[in-house]
Design an enzyme around this catalytic site. Structure first.
Site, PDB file in Angstrom:
ATOM      1  N   HIS A   1      -0.028   0.882 -13.719  1.00  0.00           N
ATOM      2  CA  HIS A   1       0.683  -0.339 -14.097  1.00  0.00           C
ATOM      3  C   HIS A   1       2.186  -0.024 -14.124  1.00  0.00           C
ATOM      4  CE1 HIS A   1       1.096  -4.301 -15.825  1.00  0.00           C
ATOM      5  NE2 HIS A   1       1.980  -3.797 -16.678  1.00  0.00           N
TER       6      HIS A   1
ATOM      7  N   ILE B   1     -11.111  -6.516 -12.404  1.00  0.00           N
ATOM      8  CA  ILE B   1     -12.338  -5.806 -12.018  1.00  0.00           C
ATOM      9  C   ILE B   1     -13.518  -6.383 -12.814  1.00  0.00           C
ATOM     10  CG2 ILE B   1     -13.490  -3.545 -11.944  1.00  0.00           C
ATOM     11  CD1 ILE B   1     -11.153  -3.885  -9.956  1.00  0.00           C
TER      12      ILE B   1
ATOM     13  N   ASN C   1       1.574   3.110  -2.523  1.00  0.00           N
ATOM     14  CA  ASN C   1       0.867   4.076  -3.371  1.00  0.00           C
ATOM     15  C   ASN C   1      -0.365   4.614  -2.649  1.00  0.00           C
ATOM     16  OD1 ASN C   1       1.989   4.453  -6.236  1.00  0.00           O
ATOM     17  ND2 ASN C   1       2.228   2.262  -5.859  1.00  0.00           N
TER      18      ASN C   1
ATOM     19  N   GLY D   1       0.786  -1.229   0.000  1.00  0.00           N
ATOM     20  CA  GLY D   1       0.000   0.000   0.000  1.00  0.00           C
ATOM     21  C   GLY D   1       0.821   1.283   0.000  1.00  0.00           C
TER      22      GLY D   1
ATOM     23  N   ASP E   1      -5.213  -4.441 -17.957  1.00  0.00           N
ATOM     24  CA  ASP E   1      -4.238  -3.420 -18.368  1.00  0.00           C
ATOM     25  C   ASP E   1      -4.503  -2.881 -19.773  1.00  0.00           C
ATOM     26  OD1 ASP E   1      -2.917  -3.974 -15.945  1.00  0.00           O
ATOM     27  OD2 ASP E   1      -1.845  -5.643 -16.884  1.00  0.00           O
TER      28      ASP E   1
ATOM     29  N   GLU F   1       5.938   6.190  -9.491  1.00  0.00           N
ATOM     30  CA  GLU F   1       4.512   6.053  -9.123  1.00  0.00           C
ATOM     31  C   GLU F   1       4.137   7.037  -8.020  1.00  0.00           C
ATOM     32  OE1 GLU F   1       3.695   1.377 -10.127  1.00  0.00           O
ATOM     33  OE2 GLU F   1       4.274   1.886  -8.093  1.00  0.00           O
TER      34      GLU F   1
HETATM   35  C1  GRF Z   1       2.812  -0.919  -7.856  1.00  0.00           C
HETATM   36  O1  GRF Z   1       4.033  -1.118  -8.462  1.00  0.00           O
HETATM   37  C2  GRF Z   1       1.731  -0.794  -8.879  1.00  0.00           C
HETATM   38  O2  GRF Z   1       2.148  -0.282 -10.095  1.00  0.00           O
HETATM   39  C3  GRF Z   1       1.313  -2.211  -9.085  1.00  0.00           C
HETATM   40  O3  GRF Z   1       1.406  -2.800  -7.816  1.00  0.00           O
HETATM   41  C4  GRF Z   1       2.389  -2.121  -7.045  1.00  0.00           C
HETATM   42  C5  GRF Z   1       1.769  -1.770  -5.724  1.00  0.00           C
HETATM   43  O4  GRF Z   1       2.719  -1.338  -4.802  1.00  0.00           O
HETATM   44  N1  GRF Z   1       0.035  -2.281  -9.734  1.00  0.00           N
HETATM   45  P1  GRF Z   1       2.277  -0.742  -3.385  1.00  0.00           P
HETATM   46  O5  GRF Z   1       1.442  -1.810  -2.706  1.00  0.00           O
HETATM   47  O6  GRF Z   1       1.489   0.496  -3.652  1.00  0.00           O
HETATM   48  O7  GRF Z   1       3.546  -0.475  -2.670  1.00  0.00           O
END
Ligand code: GRF
Length: 316
Positions: free
Chosen positions: A225, A209, A135, A133, A266, A295
């Site tokens: 992605h 989804i 992100n 988590g 994707d 990201e």
């Molecule tokens: C990220 O690299 C995102 O692009 C992918 O899954 C990863 C999630 O990382 N879809 P985190 O759980 O947010 O650290």
């Protein structure tokens, strides 16, 4: 120090200046009003005077800063700030009431129960995530003081995932979902509607989804992605699998793609891409680190752009 405060409060330089001014003016106003009010009491200067004065300024201070913040345009920040202080001292806000339920399929569902307020000009986001988590955390930090964009729900399919701890720590309702209901039931659309969710942000969510959810949220589900789509996307292309494929193909660059979600893995329309170099000695781990950095830098800002546009449309 200022840099750290700006990051912590997610504000720009001007806002930080106005916030500091609000603290300074609010503090002086509190002292001034406190002393004036003390003159109305018949209490002699001494320890009793000091105690009453301290109680008085403790009560006056929030009112003063809120008043000043209106004039300096920082009202929303201070409402959030005072609520947070209130929660810390056990007043003015609810700590998460963590409820554990058994879902129909017998799997445990964790909910930090909270009421979602219905302000027509607030956009409620649900973050879907399966992993650590990081992100999700960046998105939460980014919108922490936003008056109009609120992270109202975190949905996770993996018991014990780091993102559930984040939900709990951040006092955001979290929901551990059940496969059967997600894929063969209503895909939790009732729960999402109940929480007034307007947008769904996927941040490392590993389940596909279902169409029923895409139909319930047309053009309102966004994914990130960790590669430059359309390369290295599709079923099984997640996490290190993606980075290993990029390294094995000896690509010189990789990156991130933020895109709308449709019924294929994707595949939906691309919204944003950012690139980074792939070095000869890269491992999946070192490349993943660089990708994570991209990201964290871009995802919250791109989301803000999409949501601000949507908010404007909502207002018109
Ligand atoms: C990220 O690299 C995102 O692009 C992918 O899954 C990863 C999630 O990382 N879809 P985190 O759980 O947010 O650290």
């Amino acid at each position: 120090m200022f840099q750290r405060l700006r990051q912590k409060w997610k504000v720009n330089g001007l806002q930080l200046f106005l916030i500091i001014c609000t603290f300074a003016i609010g503090g002086s106003l509190t002292g001034f009003a406190g002393r004036k009010l003390m003159n109305f009491t018949a209490v002699e200067k001494g320890w009793l005077w000091v105690i009453i004065y301290i109680i008085l300024i403790t009560l006056l201070w929030p009112v003063s800063v809120l008043l000043v913040s209106i004039f300096l345009g920082q009202y929303r920040f201070f409402v959030g700030y005072l609520k947070k202080i209130g929660r810390r001292v056990g007043i003015g806000g609810q700590e998460p009431d963590v409820r554990r339920q058994k879902s129909e399929a017998g799997r445990e569902t964790v909910i930090n129960e909270q009421q979602t307020t219905s302000d027509p000009f607030t956009i409620h986001i649900a973050i879907f995530a399966s992993g650590a988590g990081s992100n999700a955390q960046k998105i939460i930090d980014h919108f922490r003081h936003s008056g109009h964009i609120k992270i109202s729900l975190i949905i996770c399919n993996k018991p014990g995932a780091g993102v559930l701890t984040i939900a709990s720590k951040e006092n955001i309702p979290g929901l551990l979902i059940d496969k059967e209901k997600f894929f063969r039931g209503d895909a939790y659309t009732d729960e999402l509607k109940e929480k007034k969710i307007d947008f769904i942000i996927l941040a490392g969510f590993l389940w596909k989804i279902p169409v029923v959810l895409i139909k319930a949220y047309p053009g309102k589900i966004v994914n990130i992605h960790p590669a430059l789509l359309p390369k290295y996307g599709g079923k099984g292309m997640y996490g290190d699998h993606v980075h290993e494929a990029v390294i094995n193909a000896k690509d010189k660059e990789s990156g991130i793609t933020i895109h709308y979600v449709d019924e294929h893995y994707d595949h939906g329309d691309s919204i944003f891409q950012a690139k980074c170099a792939v070095f000869e000695n890269d491992t999946a781990e070192s490349l993943a680190q660089r990708i994570h950095f991209l990201e964290h830098e871009h995802y919250p800002r791109v989301i803000e752009r999409i949501l601000t546009k949507s908010l404007k449309e909502k207002r018109n």
